[in-house]
Scaffold this motif. Sequence first.
Motif, short mmCIF file in Angstrom:
data_model
loop_
_atom_site.label_atom_id
_atom_site.label_comp_id
_atom_site.label_asym_id
_atom_site.label_seq_id
_atom_site.Cartn_x
_atom_site.Cartn_y
_atom_site.Cartn_z
N VAL A 32 23.01 51.12 56.20
CA VAL A 32 22.17 50.12 55.54
C VAL A 32 23.10 49.28 54.67
CG1 VAL A 32 20.24 49.69 53.97
CG2 VAL A 32 20.16 51.65 55.53
N ASN A 33 23.33 48.05 55.08
CA ASN A 33 24.39 47.23 54.48
C ASN A 33 24.29 47.07 52.96
OD1 ASN A 33 24.80 46.97 57.20
ND2 ASN A 33 24.76 44.73 57.24
N ASP A 34 23.08 46.86 52.46
CA ASP A 34 22.91 46.55 51.03
C ASP A 34 22.82 47.79 50.15
OD1 ASP A 34 22.93 43.82 51.51
OD2 ASP A 34 20.77 43.74 51.84
N LEU A 35 22.76 48.95 50.76
CA LEU A 35 22.64 50.19 50.00
C LEU A 35 24.04 50.76 49.79
CD1 LEU A 35 20.58 52.11 48.73
CD2 LEU A 35 20.47 53.32 50.92
N SER A 36 24.43 50.98 48.52
CA SER A 36 25.83 51.31 48.26
C SER A 36 26.00 52.38 47.19
CB SER A 36 26.58 50.06 47.81
OG SER A 36 26.04 49.58 46.58
N LEU A 37 27.16 53.02 47.25
CA LEU A 37 27.62 53.90 46.18
C LEU A 37 28.44 53.10 45.17
CD1 LEU A 37 28.67 56.85 48.48
CD2 LEU A 37 26.98 57.05 46.66
N LEU A 38 29.15 52.10 45.68
CA LEU A 38 29.91 51.19 44.82
C LEU A 38 29.77 49.78 45.38
CD1 LEU A 38 32.01 51.02 42.41
CD2 LEU A 38 33.76 50.93 44.19
N LYS A 39 29.52 48.83 44.49
CA LYS A 39 29.36 47.44 44.90
C LYS A 39 30.36 46.58 44.15
CE LYS A 39 25.26 45.77 45.50
NZ LYS A 39 23.88 45.24 45.25
N ILE A 40 31.02 45.70 44.89
CA ILE A 40 31.98 44.76 44.29
C ILE A 40 31.47 43.35 44.51
CG2 ILE A 40 34.35 43.92 44.30
CD1 ILE A 40 35.23 46.66 45.21
N ASN A 41 31.21 42.64 43.43
CA ASN A 41 30.68 41.28 43.49
C ASN A 41 31.79 40.26 43.27
OD1 ASN A 41 27.96 42.09 43.86
ND2 ASN A 41 27.78 42.51 41.67
N ASP A 49 31.13 37.25 49.35
CA ASP A 49 30.07 37.38 48.35
C ASP A 49 30.11 38.75 47.68
OD1 ASP A 49 27.79 36.63 46.87
OD2 ASP A 49 26.52 37.74 48.28
N ARG A 50 30.22 39.82 48.49
CA ARG A 50 30.29 41.17 47.93
C ARG A 50 30.79 42.15 48.99
NH1 ARG A 50 24.63 40.57 48.48
NH2 ARG A 50 23.69 42.05 49.97
N ALA A 161 40.62 49.96 39.35
CA ALA A 161 41.62 48.98 39.76
C ALA A 161 41.05 47.56 39.76
CB ALA A 161 42.15 49.34 41.14
N VAL A 162 39.84 47.40 40.27
CA VAL A 162 39.21 46.08 40.34
C VAL A 162 38.94 45.51 38.95
CG1 VAL A 162 37.09 44.86 40.99
CG2 VAL A 162 38.18 46.41 42.61
N ASN A 163 38.40 46.35 38.07
CA ASN A 163 37.99 45.86 36.75
C ASN A 163 39.15 45.71 35.77
OD1 ASN A 163 35.33 45.72 37.56
ND2 ASN A 163 34.79 47.74 36.76
N THR A 164 40.29 46.31 36.06
CA THR A 164 41.44 46.20 35.15
C THR A 164 42.56 45.33 35.71
OG1 THR A 164 42.39 48.26 36.05
CG2 THR A 164 40.97 48.45 34.09
N ARG A 165 42.75 45.36 37.02
CA ARG A 165 43.87 44.62 37.60
C ARG A 165 43.45 43.55 38.60
NH1 ARG A 165 46.65 47.28 40.89
NH2 ARG A 165 45.53 49.26 41.10
N GLY A 166 42.17 43.50 38.90
CA GLY A 166 41.69 42.55 39.90
C GLY A 166 41.54 41.14 39.38
N PRO A 167 41.26 40.19 40.27
CA PRO A 167 41.03 38.80 39.88
C PRO A 167 39.84 38.69 38.92
CG PRO A 167 41.34 38.98 42.25
CD PRO A 167 41.19 40.38 41.73
N ALA A 168 39.83 37.61 38.14
CA ALA A 168 38.79 37.44 37.12
C ALA A 168 37.40 37.26 37.74
CB ALA A 168 39.12 36.23 36.24
N ASN A 169 37.35 36.79 38.99
CA ASN A 169 36.05 36.53 39.61
C ASN A 169 35.50 37.73 40.38
OD1 ASN A 169 38.04 36.34 41.67
ND2 ASN A 169 36.61 35.15 42.93
N VAL A 170 36.14 38.88 40.23
CA VAL A 170 35.72 40.08 40.96
C VAL A 170 35.35 41.17 39.96
CG1 VAL A 170 36.36 41.80 42.69
CG2 VAL A 170 37.31 39.49 42.82
#
Length: 216
Positions: A32-41, A49-50, A161-170
């Motif tokens: 189920v594509n929209d059902l996730s354990l972790l989502k990156i926007n 998009d995500r 990693a995403v929230n500390t080293r990732g791009p500002a839009n992620v």
Amino acid sequence: MGVGTFFHYFGTVLLLAATALLIVVSVTAPVVNDLSLLKINFSGSSSVDRITFGTFGYCIQNANGHDACTHSHIGYEGTDALTQVTSLNFSKSDRDGFRILTKVMILHPIAAGLTFLAFLLCLGTSFLGSFVASFFSFLAFVATVIAMACDFAGFEIIKHAVNTRGPANVEAHWGPAVWCILAAAALTLIATILVFVTCCAGRVKNRRTRRSKSEY
């Protein structure tokens, strides 16, 4: 209906609810594509998009609404998805660690099966059936806790990693399925205790009843 019987069937209902929650966790992306354990926007002018990560794979949703999902399989290279769409790189230990932890996620459907088996056994009121049900319920609880620990440990690698080293839009967020498995663990534990206690209480009550009848 006695108090013991009420708590026994209340525990049975909890097992059914836990089964449903574990099934939800088992059918996360790419099932189920929209059902996730972790989502990156992704925000801004990104073409993506995500990204939704699930038990057996992940899905990348493009800005045009089209999804590109992996095939469902045990253990997957989730870090590669971010490397493809961002400049974020992961160490070999992070990549290997994530892949190993995703293999343990096979415990999601296994825990669902054990919980459902415990539910079926609880439908009977015999001492043996209730005792075996509490045993399988405990096994389901252990499997759920192990799977949950691996979920948090594995996806925390990507989330941090995403929230500390990732791009500002992620930005990475926990998906709803994480809270489903957390709730399932709590429900299974409570159900195990209720079924085992009422099982033992019923055994003691039956002994007292037989003893009182023999005295007469």
